[in-house]
Design a protein around this motif. Structure first.
Motif, short mmCIF file in Angstrom:
data_model
loop_
_atom_site.label_atom_id
_atom_site.label_comp_id
_atom_site.label_asym_id
_atom_site.label_seq_id
_atom_site.Cartn_x
_atom_site.Cartn_y
_atom_site.Cartn_z
N LYS A 139 0.82 -1.22 0.00
CA LYS A 139 0.00 0.00 0.00
C LYS A 139 0.85 1.27 0.00
N HIS A 140 2.13 1.12 0.32
CA HIS A 140 3.04 2.27 0.31
C HIS A 140 3.25 2.73 -1.14
N THR A 141 3.29 4.05 -1.36
CA THR A 141 3.40 4.56 -2.74
C THR A 141 4.69 4.14 -3.43
N LYS A 142 5.72 3.83 -2.68
CA LYS A 142 6.98 3.45 -3.31
C LYS A 142 7.15 1.95 -3.53
N LYS A 152 6.61 -1.09 -5.72
CA LYS A 152 6.34 -1.22 -7.16
C LYS A 152 6.31 -2.66 -7.66
#
Ligand SMILES: [Zn+2]
Length: 257
Positions: A82-85, A87
């Motif tokens: 869920k963390h934006t970083k 990938k």
């Protein structure tokens, strides 16, 4: 340049992590990917990514850490995505070299993480050591199931034939330090010749697998420039061109815009 596989969170870098990141940036590295290997190190990985704009991470359980998992490990892997970083899901796969985990358990943990990646629409970072015959049937059926994402064979170490089969199903091939070795390296050079430039991802796997002339020493992202020089030599293209190509490949694969 993009080091698509660097374990910058490991304690090998605790004393000089910032220096190493700076040295890589000064060498021309603009992007880094830290693969997850176990739930307990994810906080440290996320901290590093939050302190450095150019560092991204993957969430996953390495096959060598799959033996004694907490019962809700899969939720942990999902939570970190869920963390934006975050990938990718990785590094996941099978390892019959170390034998740290029963094969059946490795298959189960690998299969569940492939499902998570498909559900979340994330690519996968694959670790495969002495386990290709068991891993490939599982991975190739995952690749064919139409969820639209693929994977990278990190530290690819099979042969030309397996490389082509992987590329045909959309896989990327992770090229690191061993491709610079001088002795008995015909098999790897053949792979490098066969893989199309847009299917190559540059990586170190640091602190492991240092390229020549650092073989046997601690590896670090800036050394991947030596591997990139080998890629351009074998491919017969300029360093700048292979830099541009492999960086674009990484950004595209991980969907970093
Ligand atoms: Zn790794």
């Amino acid at each position: 340049m993009f080091d698509t596989h660097c374990h910058l969170d490991l304690s090998d870098f605790d004393l000089d992590r910032d220096e190493i990141i700076l040295r890589a940036k000064n060498t021309g590295f603009q992007y880094f990917m830290i693969p997850g290997i176990e739930l307990s190190s994810m906080t440290k990985i996320i901290d590093i990514c939050e302190q450095n704009d150019e560092i991204y991470f993957a969430s996953g359980i390495h096959p060598n850490n799959a033996a004694d998992l907490v019962s809700n490990w899969a939720e942990g892997v999902i939570e970190n995505t869920k963390h934006t970083k975050c990938k990718a899901i990785g590094e996941i796969g099978m390892d019959y070299y170390r034998e740290y985990c029963p094969h059946e358990k490795q298959r189960e943990v690998f299969g569940m993480q492939l499902e998570i990646a498909a559900d979340l629409g994330l690519p996968v970072i694959i670790h495969c050591r002495n386990a290709y015959d068991d891993l490939w049937p599982i991975l190739s059926s995952w690749l064919k199931n139409g969820h639209g994402r693929t994977g990278v064979f990190h530290a690819f170490d099979e042969t030309y034939t397996e490389a082509i089969a992987a590329v045909e199903l959309g896989m990327k091939i992770g090229i690191g330090g061993p491709y610079t070795y001088k002795k008995k390296n015909e098999r790897r050079i053949e792979i490098l010749k066969a893989v199309p430039p847009d299917s190559i991802l540059l990586e170190t796997d640091c602190p492991y697998l240092s390229p020549i002339p650092h073989r046997g020493e601690r590896n670090e992202p800036s050394y991947a420039a030596l591997t990139l020089a080998k890629i351009s030599e074998v491919k017969g293209i300029s360093f700048e061109e292979s830099d541009k190509q492999t960086t674009e490949n990484g950004l595209d694969f991980f969907r970093i815009f």
